[in-house]
Design an enzyme around this catalytic site. Structure first.
Site, short mmCIF file in Angstrom:
data_model
loop_
_atom_site.label_atom_id
_atom_site.label_comp_id
_atom_site.label_asym_id
_atom_site.label_seq_id
_atom_site.Cartn_x
_atom_site.Cartn_y
_atom_site.Cartn_z
N TYR A 182 -85.54 8.83 -41.27
CA TYR A 182 -85.22 7.59 -42.00
C TYR A 182 -86.37 7.20 -42.91
O TYR A 182 -87.52 7.36 -42.54
CB TYR A 182 -84.91 6.45 -41.02
CG TYR A 182 -83.58 6.60 -40.32
CD1 TYR A 182 -82.62 7.52 -40.77
CD2 TYR A 182 -83.26 5.82 -39.21
CE1 TYR A 182 -81.40 7.65 -40.12
CE2 TYR A 182 -82.04 5.95 -38.57
CZ TYR A 182 -81.12 6.87 -39.02
OH TYR A 182 -79.91 7.00 -38.38
N ARG A 185 -77.55 15.52 -35.27
CA ARG A 185 -76.28 16.08 -35.77
C ARG A 185 -76.25 17.54 -35.35
O ARG A 185 -77.27 18.23 -35.43
CB ARG A 185 -76.22 15.93 -37.30
CG ARG A 185 -74.87 16.24 -37.90
CD ARG A 185 -74.79 15.84 -39.38
NE ARG A 185 -74.34 14.47 -39.58
CZ ARG A 185 -73.09 14.04 -39.46
NH1 ARG A 185 -72.14 14.88 -39.10
NH2 ARG A 185 -72.78 12.78 -39.67
N SER A 209 -73.05 2.67 -39.10
CA SER A 209 -72.44 2.13 -40.33
C SER A 209 -71.21 1.29 -40.00
O SER A 209 -70.11 1.55 -40.52
CB SER A 209 -72.09 3.26 -41.31
OG SER A 209 -73.27 3.84 -41.85
N SER A 238 -78.06 -4.20 -41.22
CA SER A 238 -78.56 -5.28 -42.09
C SER A 238 -80.03 -5.56 -41.78
O SER A 238 -80.44 -5.59 -40.63
CB SER A 238 -77.74 -6.55 -41.85
OG SER A 238 -78.29 -7.61 -42.60
N ARG A 273 -77.75 -12.58 -42.28
CA ARG A 273 -76.59 -11.72 -41.98
C ARG A 273 -76.65 -11.26 -40.52
O ARG A 273 -75.63 -11.17 -39.85
CB ARG A 273 -76.59 -10.52 -42.91
CG ARG A 273 -75.38 -9.66 -42.72
CD ARG A 273 -74.57 -9.43 -43.95
NE ARG A 273 -75.30 -8.92 -45.07
CZ ARG A 273 -75.01 -9.24 -46.34
NH1 ARG A 273 -74.03 -10.07 -46.60
NH2 ARG A 273 -75.71 -8.71 -47.31
N1 LIG Z 1 -76.41 8.86 -36.30
C1 LIG Z 1 -76.18 8.94 -37.60
O1 LIG Z 1 -75.81 10.01 -38.12
C2 LIG Z 1 -76.38 7.73 -38.45
C3 LIG Z 1 -76.01 7.72 -39.80
C4 LIG Z 1 -76.21 6.56 -40.53
C5 LIG Z 1 -76.79 5.42 -39.95
N2 LIG Z 1 -77.15 5.47 -38.64
C6 LIG Z 1 -77.73 4.26 -37.97
O2 LIG Z 1 -76.82 3.21 -38.14
C7 LIG Z 1 -77.49 2.08 -38.69
C8 LIG Z 1 -76.53 1.28 -39.50
O3 LIG Z 1 -76.11 2.03 -40.63
P1 LIG Z 1 -75.82 1.32 -42.03
O4 LIG Z 1 -77.00 0.55 -42.45
O5 LIG Z 1 -75.25 2.35 -42.93
O6 LIG Z 1 -74.67 0.32 -41.57
P2 LIG Z 1 -74.08 -1.07 -41.93
O7 LIG Z 1 -74.60 -2.05 -40.95
O8 LIG Z 1 -72.62 -0.81 -41.99
O9 LIG Z 1 -74.56 -1.44 -43.39
C9 LIG Z 1 -75.65 -2.28 -43.62
C10 LIG Z 1 -75.85 -2.43 -45.11
O10 LIG Z 1 -74.71 -3.12 -45.66
C11 LIG Z 1 -75.19 -4.27 -46.36
N3 LIG Z 1 -74.17 -5.32 -46.33
C12 LIG Z 1 -73.65 -5.92 -47.44
N4 LIG Z 1 -72.73 -6.80 -47.11
C13 LIG Z 1 -72.65 -6.82 -45.77
C14 LIG Z 1 -71.88 -7.57 -44.85
N5 LIG Z 1 -70.99 -8.50 -45.25
N6 LIG Z 1 -72.04 -7.34 -43.55
C15 LIG Z 1 -72.94 -6.41 -43.13
N7 LIG Z 1 -73.71 -5.67 -43.96
C16 LIG Z 1 -73.57 -5.88 -45.28
C17 LIG Z 1 -76.49 -4.64 -45.68
O11 LIG Z 1 -77.27 -5.40 -46.57
P3 LIG Z 1 -78.30 -6.54 -46.05
O12 LIG Z 1 -79.47 -5.83 -45.49
O13 LIG Z 1 -78.60 -7.28 -47.30
O14 LIG Z 1 -77.58 -7.37 -45.04
C18 LIG Z 1 -77.07 -3.26 -45.42
O15 LIG Z 1 -77.66 -2.75 -46.61
C19 LIG Z 1 -78.66 2.67 -39.45
O16 LIG Z 1 -79.72 1.74 -39.63
C20 LIG Z 1 -79.06 3.80 -38.55
O17 LIG Z 1 -79.89 3.30 -37.51
C21 LIG Z 1 -76.95 6.59 -37.88
#
Ligand SMILES: NC(=O)c1ccc[n+]([C@@H]2O[C@H](COP(=O)([O-])OP(=O)(O)OC[C@H]3O[C@@H](n4cnc5c(N)ncnc54)[C@H](OP(=O)(O)O)[C@@H]3O)[C@@H](O)[C@H]2O)c1
Length: 308
Positions: A50, A121, A218, A274, A279
């Site tokens: 990351y 993965r 996500s 987030s 949020r």
């Molecule tokens: N195992 C894997 O293969 C894998 C892959 C990807 C991710 N992950 C893990 O999963 C975690 C989450 O992934 P992600 O960040 O893609 O997921 P997410 O929580 O679905 O997305 C967060 C992003 O969306 C934005 N966002 C905009 N509007 C939103 C709303 N209404 N509600 C919530 N978020 C909003 C957030 O911005 P703000 O910051 O401005 O709120 C942030 O940039 C990662 O940090 C990582 O630890 C694991």
């Protein structure tokens, strides 16, 4: 914060995903981490790669500095990280790669142990005997306390279990309201529509059967990092239904998206990405809501999944 069982103990029902922590300045990161811990969200998810682009590993370093700045002790947090991806090159679950990766992770996180290590993965060339040797060494040396996987199929986990001594306690999987085929498919045995197509190979029921906690990654995205479905014009019916339910409970749409995930009896632990305290607070509010069966199914159907 509600708790769920994971492996050998209880953890908060939401985890903090640190993949996007590089967006924060050091003082902001310390403030965000303090806010999360003060509100009971003391479970942090990392990966050696990351933020997923150069410079790799920087999120773990930012987090370690944030913990120190905020004066948070190591035993006040649960830290999970992942290894096994060499970005753009290959997957690598070899003994040497796993051990070297953990040493790098511990150095960046400025800690001498990980609460959990996940294999990120699947590696097509994985030798389960090598993974077993790596896990044995990491466990006996005290560097890793518990083990899990991410993006793994039931049979990949079965193969690992044949060789690996420590229990596999986590499978981190892509899962959101709009990426919920693992839930939908389980309701479509013997039906002819697309929802019956098994893309997830029964992973949801498999994990429940084996007490493996699914951590949805996500949780607010559609597609593969294509964007946030909340408020998106691409999902008018879904947003109409979510907004109506949000108004009823006097919370945000984000809170309802969280409530939908944690309403499932598998007791998922969503990984919230987030990095915004307001949020994140909305996500915490979502953990206080128990959607009715009608509300849960209305959201599921509005996302386009068939109820026949
Ligand atoms: N195992 C894997 O293969 C894998 C892959 C990807 C991710 N992950 C893990 O999963 C975690 C989450 O992934 P992600 O960040 O893609 O997921 P997410 O929580 O679905 O997305 C967060 C992003 O969306 C934005 N966002 C905009 N509007 C939103 C709303 N209404 N509600 C919530 N978020 C909003 C957030 O911005 P703000 O910051 O401005 O709120 C942030 O940039 C990662 O940090 C990582 O630890 C694991």
């Amino acid at each position: 914060m509600k708790k769920i069982n994971l492996g050998n103990g209880e953890v908060p029902c939401l985890a903090v995903g640190c993949m996007r922590m590089n967006a924060l300045k050091p003082a902001e990161a310390a403030k965000f981490v303090s806010y999360a811990v003060e509100n009971g969200a003391n479970f942090f998810d990392h990966a050696d790669i990351y933020p997923g682009s150069q410079p790799y590993g920087v999120c773990e370093s930012i987090f370690a500095a944030a913990l120190a700045d905020a004066g948070i002790k190591r035993d006040a947090v649960v830290i999970q990280s992942k290894c096994g991806i060499v970005p753009g090159v290959m997957y690598d679950f070899s003994l040497r790669h796993i051990l070297d990766s953990v040493d790098g992770i511990l150095e960046r996180l400025k800690t001498d142990y990980l609460d959990l290590l996940l294999l990120h993965r699947p590696d097509a060339l994985a030798e389960p005997e090598e993974i077993a040797a790596a896990f044995d060494w990491l466990k006996s040396s005290g560097k890793v306390r518990q083990f899990g996987v991410s993006n793994h199929t039931p049979y990949q986990i079965e193969l690992l279990k044949k060789h690996v001594k420590p229990r596999i306690v986590v499978n981190q999987l892509q899962l959101s309201i709009t990426n919920a085929s693992m839930i939908s498919q389980s309701m479509h045995m013997n039906t002819l529509g697309n929802d019956a197509v098994s893309r997830d190979l029964g992973i949801l029921d498999y994990c429940r059967l084996h007490d493996i906690t699914i951590q949805p990654w996500s949780p607010f995205q559609y597609g593969f990092f294509e964007g946030v479905f909340l408020g998106s014009p691409k999902f008018p019916e879904l947003n109409r239904v979510i907004d109506g339910i949000a108004a009823k409970y006097n919370v945000s749409n984000t809170a309802i998206a969280v409530a939908w995930l944690i309403r499932h009896p598998a007791k998922f632990q969503p990984i919230i990405g987030s990095m915004n305290t307001a949020r994140f607070g909305e996500c915490l509010a979502g953990t206080e809501i128990t959607l009715t069966r009608e509300e849960w199914y209305a959201i599921h159907a509005a996302a386009g999944y068939s109820l026949l």
